[in-house]
Design a protein around this motif. Sequence first.
Motif, PDB file in Angstrom:
ATOM      1  N   GLU A  57      89.382  65.520  24.920  1.00 19.07           N
ATOM      2  CA  GLU A  57      90.218  66.618  25.408  1.00 19.07           C
ATOM      3  C   GLU A  57      89.532  67.976  25.297  1.00 19.07           C
ATOM      4  O   GLU A  57      89.993  68.946  25.884  1.00 19.07           O
ATOM      5  N   GLY A  58      88.477  68.054  24.502  1.00 14.04           N
ATOM      6  CA  GLY A  58      87.807  69.340  24.274  1.00 14.04           C
ATOM      7  C   GLY A  58      88.648  70.276  23.428  1.00 14.04           C
ATOM      8  O   GLY A  58      88.652  71.482  23.655  1.00 14.04           O
ATOM      9  N   THR A  59      89.377  69.696  22.453  1.00 16.21           N
ATOM     10  CA  THR A  59      90.238  70.506  21.602  1.00 16.21           C
ATOM     11  C   THR A  59      89.870  70.338  20.127  1.00 16.21           C
ATOM     12  O   THR A  59      89.290  69.327  19.729  1.00 16.21           O
ATOM     13  N   TYR A 108      90.136  70.130   9.696  1.00 16.24           N
ATOM     14  CA  TYR A 108      90.165  70.188  11.152  1.00 16.24           C
ATOM     15  C   TYR A 108      89.849  68.825  11.744  1.00 16.24           C
ATOM     16  O   TYR A 108      89.322  67.939  11.071  1.00 16.24           O
ATOM     17  N   ASP A 109      90.170  68.679  13.023  1.00 15.43           N
ATOM     18  CA  ASP A 109      89.857  67.477  13.775  1.00 15.43           C
ATOM     19  C   ASP A 109      89.449  67.903  15.176  1.00 15.43           C
ATOM     20  O   ASP A 109      90.096  68.771  15.773  1.00 15.43           O
ATOM     21  N   ILE A 110      88.395  67.303  15.693  1.00 12.17           N
ATOM     22  CA  ILE A 110      87.934  67.614  17.052  1.00 12.17           C
ATOM     23  C   ILE A 110      88.167  66.402  17.940  1.00 12.17           C
ATOM     24  O   ILE A 110      87.767  65.291  17.608  1.00 12.17           O
ATOM     25  N   PHE A 170      92.835  74.807  19.258  1.00  7.52           N
ATOM     26  CA  PHE A 170      91.877  75.566  20.054  1.00  7.52           C
ATOM     27  C   PHE A 170      91.334  74.684  21.168  1.00  7.52           C
ATOM     28  O   PHE A 170      91.330  73.461  21.060  1.00  7.52           O
ATOM     29  N   THR A 171      90.869  75.326  22.223  1.00  6.47           N
ATOM     30  CA  THR A 171      90.170  74.625  23.280  1.00  6.47           C
ATOM     31  C   THR A 171      88.749  75.179  23.333  1.00  6.47           C
ATOM     32  O   THR A 171      88.519  76.371  23.083  1.00  6.47           O
ATOM     33  N   ARG A 172      87.804  74.293  23.644  1.00  3.70           N
ATOM     34  CA  ARG A 172      86.395  74.709  23.704  1.00  3.70           C
ATOM     35  C   ARG A 172      86.189  75.624  24.896  1.00  3.70           C
ATOM     36  O   ARG A 172      86.616  75.313  26.009  1.00  3.70           O
TER      37      ARG A 172
END
Length: 147
Positions: free
Chosen positions: A128-130, A122-124, A143-145
């Motif tokens: 962008e809050g994704t 995964y990568d955060i 995904f979005t936070r």
Amino acid sequence: MKKLLLWFILICGLMLLLFACRSSRQATAAPAALNGSWELIYILDPPSTFHGLYPTAKKPILNFDTNAGTLSGNTSCNSLSGKLNTDGNKIDFNGPIIMTKMFCPGDGEPAFMNVLKRVDRYDINKKEGTMTFFAGDETVMKFTRKK
């Protein structure tokens, strides 16, 4: 008596050394940025459009607790929970995941679970809050936070 004390100290030292080696081999803790609740906004290769898979306002959500090493959430229908398996930015969902077994119309839940089992990292993007899930070099979920 001195020999007994010497043996006791030697055994305690060896146990301490073994424990230290064992704990150093455990997987690296997941970054704290993973903590919290994330809502699915993209899934690769759905059998229909994203909105066709999740026609209601309820979309799949994953909750991560890196301190406890757990994940929970839902598939847009059934609840799920399990152990969080991470090592740096590597993540997998192939460990035991407990799920409720309500009837879920449509293809949203099977699409979500099938793609989730393929995820390997995964990568955060904090700006962008994704969060993006990958299978190899392919983006398979985003995904979005949730606030």
